[in-house]
Design a protein around this motif. Structure first.
Motif, PDB file in Angstrom:
ATOM      1  N   VAL A 146       9.664  11.361   8.777  1.00 31.63           N
ATOM      2  CA  VAL A 146      10.284  10.061   9.575  1.00 31.63           C
ATOM      3  C   VAL A 146       9.282   9.323  10.123  1.00 31.63           C
ATOM      4  N   PRO A 147       8.379   9.851  11.065  1.00 37.44           N
ATOM      5  CA  PRO A 147       7.515   9.053  11.913  1.00 37.44           C
ATOM      6  C   PRO A 147       6.641   8.080  11.009  1.00 37.44           C
ATOM      7  N   PRO A 148       5.978   8.111   9.832  1.00 33.69           N
ATOM      8  CA  PRO A 148       5.358   7.150   9.255  1.00 33.69           C
ATOM      9  C   PRO A 148       6.258   5.901   8.839  1.00 33.69           C
ATOM     10  N   GLY A 149       7.271   6.311   8.236  1.00 33.68           N
ATOM     11  CA  GLY A 149       8.482   5.253   7.830  1.00 33.68           C
ATOM     12  C   GLY A 149       8.755   4.464   8.820  1.00 33.68           C
ATOM     13  N   LEU A 150       9.055   5.285   9.943  1.00 33.03           N
ATOM     14  CA  LEU A 150       9.579   4.344  11.175  1.00 33.03           C
ATOM     15  C   LEU A 150       8.642   3.447  11.599  1.00 33.03           C
ATOM     16  N   MET A 151       7.295   3.772  12.070  1.00 35.37           N
ATOM     17  CA  MET A 151       6.178   3.125  12.391  1.00 35.37           C
ATOM     18  C   MET A 151       6.101   1.868  11.323  1.00 35.37           C
ATOM     19  N   ILE A 152       6.314   1.879  10.058  1.00 36.00           N
ATOM     20  CA  ILE A 152       5.972   0.761   9.038  1.00 36.00           C
ATOM     21  C   ILE A 152       7.254  -0.053   9.503  1.00 36.00           C
ATOM     22  N   ALA A 153       8.543   0.484   9.729  1.00 40.17           N
ATOM     23  CA  ALA A 153       9.773  -0.417   9.910  1.00 40.17           C
ATOM     24  C   ALA A 153       9.588  -1.040  11.278  1.00 40.17           C
ATOM     25  N   LEU A 154       8.960  -0.373  12.186  1.00 38.53           N
ATOM     26  CA  LEU A 154       8.853  -1.023  13.575  1.00 38.53           C
ATOM     27  C   LEU A 154       7.798  -1.998  13.645  1.00 38.53           C
ATOM     28  N   GLU A 205       0.839  -1.300  -0.211  1.00 35.61           N
ATOM     29  CA  GLU A 205       0.076  -0.155   0.090  1.00 35.61           C
ATOM     30  C   GLU A 205       0.899   1.505  -0.107  1.00 35.61           C
ATOM     31  N   ALA A 206       2.036   1.194   0.639  1.00 37.67           N
ATOM     32  CA  ALA A 206       2.911   2.195   0.839  1.00 37.67           C
ATOM     33  C   ALA A 206       3.477   2.609  -0.615  1.00 37.67           C
ATOM     34  N   GLY A 207       3.981   1.480  -1.214  1.00 37.35           N
ATOM     35  CA  GLY A 207       4.294   1.492  -2.645  1.00 37.35           C
ATOM     36  C   GLY A 207       3.338   2.219  -3.727  1.00 37.35           C
ATOM     37  N   LEU A 208       2.076   1.759  -3.595  1.00 33.26           N
ATOM     38  CA  LEU A 208       1.181   2.155  -4.454  1.00 33.26           C
ATOM     39  C   LEU A 208       0.972   3.816  -3.881  1.00 33.26           C
ATOM     40  N   ALA A 209       0.868   4.148  -2.927  1.00 39.33           N
ATOM     41  CA  ALA A 209       0.589   5.632  -2.476  1.00 39.33           C
ATOM     42  C   ALA A 209       1.675   6.329  -3.116  1.00 39.33           C
ATOM     43  N   PHE A 210       2.917   5.903  -3.107  1.00 38.77           N
ATOM     44  CA  PHE A 210       3.919   6.772  -3.570  1.00 38.77           C
ATOM     45  C   PHE A 210       3.902   7.151  -4.976  1.00 38.77           C
ATOM     46  N   ILE A 211       3.297   6.052  -5.602  1.00 34.39           N
ATOM     47  CA  ILE A 211       3.279   6.403  -7.111  1.00 34.39           C
ATOM     48  C   ILE A 211       1.910   7.128  -7.552  1.00 34.39           C
ATOM     49  N   GLY A 212       1.324   7.162  -6.293  1.00 38.59           N
ATOM     50  CA  GLY A 212      -0.085   8.170  -6.474  1.00 38.59           C
ATOM     51  C   GLY A 212      -1.417   7.232  -6.654  1.00 38.59           C
ATOM     52  N   LEU A 213      -1.176   6.040  -6.415  1.00 35.41           N
ATOM     53  CA  LEU A 213      -2.278   5.206  -6.708  1.00 35.41           C
ATOM     54  C   LEU A 213      -2.947   4.620  -5.299  1.00 35.41           C
ATOM     55  N   GLY A 214      -2.575   5.284  -4.186  1.00 39.07           N
ATOM     56  CA  GLY A 214      -3.184   4.879  -3.187  1.00 39.07           C
ATOM     57  C   GLY A 214      -4.359   5.318  -2.505  1.00 39.07           C
ATOM     58  N   ALA A 215      -4.877   4.903  -1.379  1.00 36.36           N
ATOM     59  CA  ALA A 215      -6.273   5.525  -1.028  1.00 36.36           C
ATOM     60  C   ALA A 215      -6.195   6.913  -0.684  1.00 36.36           C
ATOM     61  N   SER A 216      -6.168   7.638  -1.643  1.00 37.72           N
ATOM     62  CA  SER A 216      -5.546   9.156  -1.284  1.00 37.72           C
ATOM     63  C   SER A 216      -6.640   9.859  -0.653  1.00 37.72           C
ATOM     64  N   GLY A 217      -7.892   9.645  -0.500  1.00 39.73           N
ATOM     65  CA  GLY A 217      -8.564  10.226   0.545  1.00 39.73           C
ATOM     66  C   GLY A 217      -8.742  10.034   1.933  1.00 39.73           C
ATOM     67  N   SER A 218      -8.026   8.829   2.080  1.00 34.58           N
ATOM     68  CA  SER A 218      -8.002   8.318   3.734  1.00 34.58           C
ATOM     69  C   SER A 218      -6.601   8.512   4.174  1.00 34.58           C
ATOM     70  N   TRP A 219      -6.413   8.148   5.459  1.00 36.63           N
ATOM     71  CA  TRP A 219      -5.137   8.421   5.920  1.00 36.63           C
ATOM     72  C   TRP A 219      -4.512   6.963   6.213  1.00 36.63           C
ATOM     73  N   THR A 220      -3.573   6.629   5.729  1.00 37.07           N
ATOM     74  CA  THR A 220      -2.534   5.616   6.110  1.00 37.07           C
ATOM     75  C   THR A 220      -0.987   5.884   5.844  1.00 37.07           C
ATOM     76  N   TRP A 221      -0.291   4.964   6.359  1.00 45.90           N
ATOM     77  CA  TRP A 221       1.061   5.269   6.498  1.00 45.90           C
ATOM     78  C   TRP A 221       1.647   5.877   5.128  1.00 45.90           C
ATOM     79  N   GLY A 222       1.186   5.097   4.156  1.00 46.23           N
ATOM     80  CA  GLY A 222       1.413   5.288   2.887  1.00 46.23           C
ATOM     81  C   GLY A 222       1.159   6.578   2.200  1.00 46.23           C
ATOM     82  N   THR A 223      -0.166   6.968   2.452  1.00 42.50           N
ATOM     83  CA  THR A 223      -0.478   8.271   2.144  1.00 42.50           C
ATOM     84  C   THR A 223       0.172   9.460   2.818  1.00 42.50           C
ATOM     85  N   MET A 224       0.423   9.200   4.114  1.00 41.37           N
ATOM     86  CA  MET A 224       1.031  10.315   5.029  1.00 41.37           C
ATOM     87  C   MET A 224       2.515  10.415   4.245  1.00 41.37           C
TER      88      MET A 224
END
Lengths: 320, 566, 329
Positions: free
Chosen positions: A264-272, A226-245
């Protein structure tokens, strides 16, 4: 994806389904750490959104670091990063869990039932899951995402689940194929037990650790996907996820502008979260394959050490 | 089982592996690092331009195709005249020196410049000009305006263009300023002009093509250019994936001219003494509304009172601060650009939109139209709540930040705004088919600054279709007003500026009241340059051309004007 | 024999299914390539009502054929190697577009994946051999790298190594000023230099997977009887580790590696977005954004063929390199 187990090895090493003691994972430091991390994050995602402010509220203060009432600073349009993080945790966890359940359910259905039934059903299910496996997932996701309006979290979750269940089904099928020829299963068949009972009582308990491992993989795969999809602009753009953040932070050039409190925080959360899940996965691996266990090694060492000690003693006595 | 292993063995294997990896890295870093530290280095007198191209570069210098590489229009090929969209001056002569209309506006006589040569040495003649227009007219794939004139070279220096209908004055800008001149002797010999990529293009422009591959291309100065050989010897174009890559390339000194909007640009550019920027606002970001219930639009936005209330409830200052990096400007309710278009703006409408939110005005308008505030704070009439959905392209973060702010601003005035972020394909399909309530978009650039090119495509009934059919990129708001139609027709059939101004005033009164496009801000068009490589860029005091790298025709004017910095 | 026929038959069926899906899905997308092109043109300059018609004619998209005859001609053309003309890069053919960008993706992702695989296998072998060593502690660290979203890691590394410490370039596939593509050393060394940072990010974020798998398999394999026999026979530990244990342990990873190779093209989109690398991922994104049916179909075909090919290879070769599976079947 980690290919942790050769089906042959797995089939040989699964505990034979009797006695609850052998099924529960032993509490070791890795498992405890993993559960604490994942539990903590899950709690944050569950309870956090009720206590933080509105993540969408803009504020004229603009891009500011932590302080002044904002625990993690603000975004470019003055939105509260901490509030966004809480909602994003909830969103990502929803996606992760949904994909996990769906992927496991589909893998179990197409893998286990097909393999057990045998014959045409097996061929058909196997063909279907192999076709789903070789169809390129990302382009499929891209197209489905751009086809449906209003990309909600649920849509992304379903699309991710559809493209990730096939690998698990293949593994489940291989394991079930070897299990169905075990003595106790044959015995149950001969004794006239009904098929669904055999599946539920004899076969499924053996598969639980494998399904659990699959579940954990599916979750982390879904969150990263989902994070990868959000990065190329195809994520759930109306909602909040780590990827869209991360997507907004990237678009807002947060890293370049030094707004590390946003980037940093969203990436760190995913990593943790991923690390925590990985540690839980280690524990599950050790159930599936006892040779991986540290206790096994410790016991062996003690045994060998004691054997050595006995041999030395014997030698001493003989020398006298 | 005891497996006695000496400790050295695993370390040796590991050490070997690391050594191998390190050697490869060092080898490549050594040989590649000869260039200016960290990246590709431009060590000559040429400049590097980024014009927004992402990904693969497909060679195509055919000016008739919509996918031609951008320097084709303006740098390789030139039009007869240059219409500067950054100012309201008269068109500048390029390949043509004079033009005049006949009595009834059906014939345009153009005098061409003498002594011009094509880049292969052949002379540029009136035959070439005539061939151009006739080829366009006879080939349906090329006839993009539908009204290309028939051309005849009546002498060595004059060409007569005959239009199909009288009073074709509105075709002037398109014909003279938007039509590239191609050589007859080259194009006659092409077997399929429609799909020919026109490799090694022959044109009259200041540069010719030097080299091209899938990642980059380089243009070389044309020594026989009629205006004198350009001072910058080479211009290289590269492609970059997104605004982040563009900003890092700019800051590293790898790009000398680009037109990208990126957040925090002011501080970032200020940190590099060689960089400068200029802002030429020209596009009015607006809320496009599907405004005409008679043509199938549905929703509260079909009521002009709601649209007016939105107009007043928006806090444009806050939008500028939070979404548009403080470089946007206040729009005019006439949808023209204040400053540049002052001569056309009628005194009867307010000069600019209000900068702050005027909630009192908004609520007054709604209540006067019969709306009553419900228990949830949102106005409603006849059971229908004023709840609107705005669609926006996902990834346009400035628009989305603006929508976030507007949601709060409109809520204060009792209007509920929800948003859908969709992919570009969907967004454009919805907007063209009318299946939307509100849509974030901007009013684009016409062939010249004449307001006809804003009003006719966007407001005339002839430019629209009912909801469900595609209106192309024209009157997506489905606005239909016979008063406006009559005024547009009248303005289009005359060459007299005074008459035109009168008609535009009529139009402006109507659209300021009806507001099918609710103007938000005039968003910036930022252009950044590196002054250590070249000087002579357009500045806010001297806007001799529209400086955006993607603007056809203007890009040639800018490149001609540059000089090396040292 | 029947085994091989069955396998090949299955792959033919999968290919047909994928081709049909490749044909159907792009056409389900909303929007029309001509309208999208118009919309993009109108942002930059004037667009007249007649422009739509002329673009339609030029792109040749106004075909009146039924969807079935389009499908039939599509299948026929695919087998003849004619993938059509791209709309985004008109009039370049799809084959040319793919040929211009695919080699970059294969080179970068292929080499990076191979490096990650080899490194992971070696590290995993050593970690499994020597339990409790410092290598075992490396595993949680590498796992954390794998849990980090790839693009996040890539952006951070790009910022640090290209903008802050200007060691690596910020974008591109090679130095466009000094070199031009060809079989010459300046170009190749430049390409290696520009590809180092992207490859590094790929290796960092994927080595953990291979390492973990190999380690687990090594531990399992080391408890097998034949290892004990080899020990008893007096073979050197190094020989046992490589020729006996690792060779058997690497088999599942090899299968996974072949499959990963098949998915290179699909996985390169993010890398190319971050590093502006001139590969096929960006082309795919452009094709999707422009409703470019022909180009999308062409790229999907490439992806499908590579994935299917890799799977077929694994299926056929696995029974060759691991005789035990033959016996089981």
């Amino acid at each position: 994806m980690t290919v942790t187990t050769d089906p042959a090895v797995v089939a040989a090493e699964l505990p034979t389904g009797r006695g609850p003691r052998r099924r529960l994972p032993a509490l070791q430091p890795k498992l405890i750490a993993g559960l604490v991390i994942c539990g903590g994050i899950a709690l944050f995602g569950l309870v956090g959104p009720w206590f933080v402010g509105n993540p969408n509220t803009v504020d004229n203060v603009g891009l500011r670091g932590p302080g002044g009432g904002f625990l993690l600073g603000t975004t470019q349009s003055g939105q509260d990063v901490f509030a966004q993080l809480a909602h994003a945790t909830r969103g990502s966890l929803i996606i992760g869990l949904t994909v996990g359940f769906l992927a496991v359910a589909l893998a179990a259905f197409f893998g286990v039932i097909g393999a057990y039934a045998g014959g045409l059903v097996d061929e058909g299910f196997s063909l279907f899951s192999n076709i789903m496996l070789v169809i390129p997932g990302l382009p499929l996701v891209i197209i489905i995402s751009s086809y449906v309006q209003d990309k909600s979290i649920w849509l992304i979750a379903i699309v991710l689940a559809l493209t990730s269940w096939a690998g698990g089904a293949r593994v489940m099928r291989a394991v079930t194929l070897s299990l169905r020829n075990r003595d106790y299963v044959l015995a149950s068949r001969v004794a006239g037990e009904r098929t669904w009972r055999i599946l539920l009582v004899e076969i499924l308990p053996n598969l639980v650790p494998l399904l659990a491992s699959l579940f954990v993989f599916a979750i982390i795969g879904a969150i990263l996907g989902e994070a990868g999809l959000a990065f190329i602009g195809l994520g759930a753009s109306g909602s909040w996820t780590w990827g869209t953040m991360l997507f907004w932070a990237g678009n807002g050039l947060a890293l370049r502008l030094g707004a590390l409190w946003w980037f940093v925080p969203p990436g760190l959360m995913i990593a943790l979260f991923g690390a925590g899940l990985a540690m839980i996965n280690f524990a599950i691996d050790e159930i599936i394959d006892p040779k991986l266990r540290n206790q096994t090694r410790a016991v062996k060492k003690r045994w060998l050490a004691s054997r050595d000690a006995k041999a030395q003693q014997k030698a001493l006595e003989e020398a006298r | 089982m005891h497996l006695t292993t000496t400790r050295r063995r695993p370390r040796r294997t590991l050490a070997l592996a690391t050594a191998l990896a390190g050697t490869v890295l060092a080898l490549s870093a050594c040989s590649g690092g000869g260039a200016a530290g960290g990246g590709g280095g431009n060590t000559g007198d040429g400049i590097t331009v980024f014009n927004g191209a992402t990904g693969n570069i497909a060679e195509n210098w055919n000016p008739f195709t919509p996918t031609a590489l951008q320097p084709t229009l303006g740098i390789i090929h030139e039009p007869l005249f240059y219409y500067n969209l950054a100012s309201s001056d008269a068109p500048e002569p390029l390949l043509g020196t004079e033009f005049s209309w006949n009595e009834d506006g059906s014939q345009l006589t153009v005098t061409i410049r003498e002594g011009v040569e094509w880049s292969d040495g052949e002379p540029f003649t009136t035959e070439d000009v005539a061939y151009n227009f006739n080829l366009r007219r006879e080939t349906p794939e090329f006839n993009t305006s539908g009204q290309t004139p028939a051309a005849e070279a009546i002498s060595d220096t004059q060409v007569v263009l005959t239009f199909d209908s009288p009073a074709s004055y509105t075709q002037e800008a398109n014909t003279l300023g938007n039509t590239p001149m191609i050589p007859q002797h080259v194009w006659e010999a092409k077997s399929d002009p429609v799909t020919d990529i026109n490799a090694d293009p022959v044109g009259t422009g200041p540069y010719t093509v030097g080299s091209i591959n899938a990642q980059t291309y380089e243009l070389e100065a044309n020594p026989t250019y009629w205006g004198g050989e350009p001072k910058i010897p080479t211009v290289r174009y590269i492609s970059l994936a997104n605004a982040d890559a563009a900003s890092s390339a700019l800051l590293a000194g790898e790009v000398d001219w680009m037109s990208s909007f990126f957040p925090g640009f002011e501080d970032l550019i200020a940190s590099e003494p060689d960089l400068a920027w200029v802002n030429t606002p020209a596009l009015t970001t607006s809320l496009f509304t599907c405004s005409n219930a008679a043509l199938g639009c549905e929703g509260p936005q079909t009521d002009p009172a709601v649209r007016q209330a939105i107009y007043y409830a928006v806090d444009r200052d806050q939008l500028n601060n939070l979404a548009f990096e403080k470089v946007a400007e206040l729009p005019s309710p006439t949808l023209l650009i204040p400053g540049r278009d002052d001569q056309w703006v009628s005194g009867e409408v307010e000069a600019t939109a209000p900068s702050g939110a005027d909630v009192a005005q908004a609520t007054q308008i709604l209540e006067a139209a019969g709306y009553a505030k419900g228990g949830d704070g949102i106005y409603a009439k006849g059971g229908q709540r004023v709840s609107l959905n705005v669609q926006v392209v996902s990834g346009y973060s400035d628009y989305i930040a603006a929508i976030d702010a507007m949601t709060q601003q409109l809520a204060a005035a009792g209007i509920e705004l929800t948003s859908s972020q969709v992919a570009y394909n969907e967004w454009s399909a919805n907007q063209q088919n009318g299946t939307f309530q509100l849509s974030m978009d901007s009013i684009g650039l016409g062939a010249s600054t004449d307001p006809y090119f804003t009003y006719q495509p966007r407001y005339a009934t002839e430019s629209t279709v009912p909801v469900g059919e595609s209106a192309g990129a024209l009157n997506n708001a489905r606005y239909s007003n016979p008063v406006v139609d009559a005024a547009v027709a009248a303005a289009g059939s005359t060459d007299d500026d005074a008459v035109k101004a009168e008609q535009y005033a009529i139009i402006q009164k109507e659209i300021a009241r009806d507001m099918p496009y609710i103007p938000l801000v005039i968003s910036s068009t930022l252009t950044e340059f590196n002054t250590s490589r070249a000087t002579g860029w357009p500045t806010e005091d001297d806007l001799y051309a529209f400086p955006a790298t993607w603007k056809a025709w203007d890009n040639g004017i800018v490149l001609k004007n540059l000089k090396p910095a040292n | 024999m029947r085994f091989y026929l069955q396998k090949i038959g299955f792959y033919v069926a999968a290919l047909w299914a994928a081709l049909t899906l490749n044909f159907v899905l792009p056409r389900l997308m909303p929007g029309d390539p001509v309208d999208i092109m118009l919309s993009k043109l109108s942002a930059r300059g004037p667009v007249a009502p007649e422009t739509r018609r002329s673009i339609e004619l030029m792109l040749g998209v106004d075909s009146d054929e039924s969807i079935f005859s389009q499908y039939a001609s599509y299948l026929g053309n695919v087998f003849r190697g004619d993938l059509g003309v791209s709309v985004t890069y008109f009039p370049q053919t799809v084959t040319d577009t793919i040929a211009a960008t695919l080699p970059w993706t294969i080179a970068l992702m292929g080499i990076a994946t191979i490096i990650a695989f080899v490194l992971g296998i070696v590290l995993g072998m050593l970690a499994g051999w020597k339990r409790g060593s410092w290598l075992d502690n490396l595993i949680p660290v590498t796992t954390m790298f794998q849990s980090v979203p790839y693009f996040w890691l890539a952006l951070v590394l790009l910022y640090i190594f290209a903008s802050v410490f200007r060691i690596f370039p910020t974008n591109g596939g090679y130095d466009v000023y000094g070199t031009s593509p060809g079989l010459n050393w300046p170009f190749i060394s430049s390409a290696l230099y520009y590809g180092t940072l992207p490859a590094l990010t790929i290796v960092l974020s994927s080595v953990a997977g291979w390492m973990l798998g190999m380690r687990n398999m090594m531990v399992s394999t080391l408890s097998e009887d034949y290892i004990l026999t080899a020990e008893a026979k007096g073979l050197t530990p190094r020989r046992i580790r490589t020729m006996y244990a690792a060779r058997n342990a690497v088999l599942p990873s090899l299968a996974g590696f072949a499959i990963t190779l098949g998915f290179i093209v699909a996985g390169s989109i993010v890398t190319e977005q971050v590093f502006s690398y001139p590969g096929i991922g960006q082309t795919l994104l452009s094709a999707v954004q422009n409703n470019d049916y022909a180009l999308m179909q062409g790229i999907f075909l490439v992806i499908t063929l590579s994935v299917l090919g890799a799977n077929l290879l694994v299926d056929l070769l696995y029974s060759v390199i691991d005789p035990r599976t033959r016996a089981r079947a």
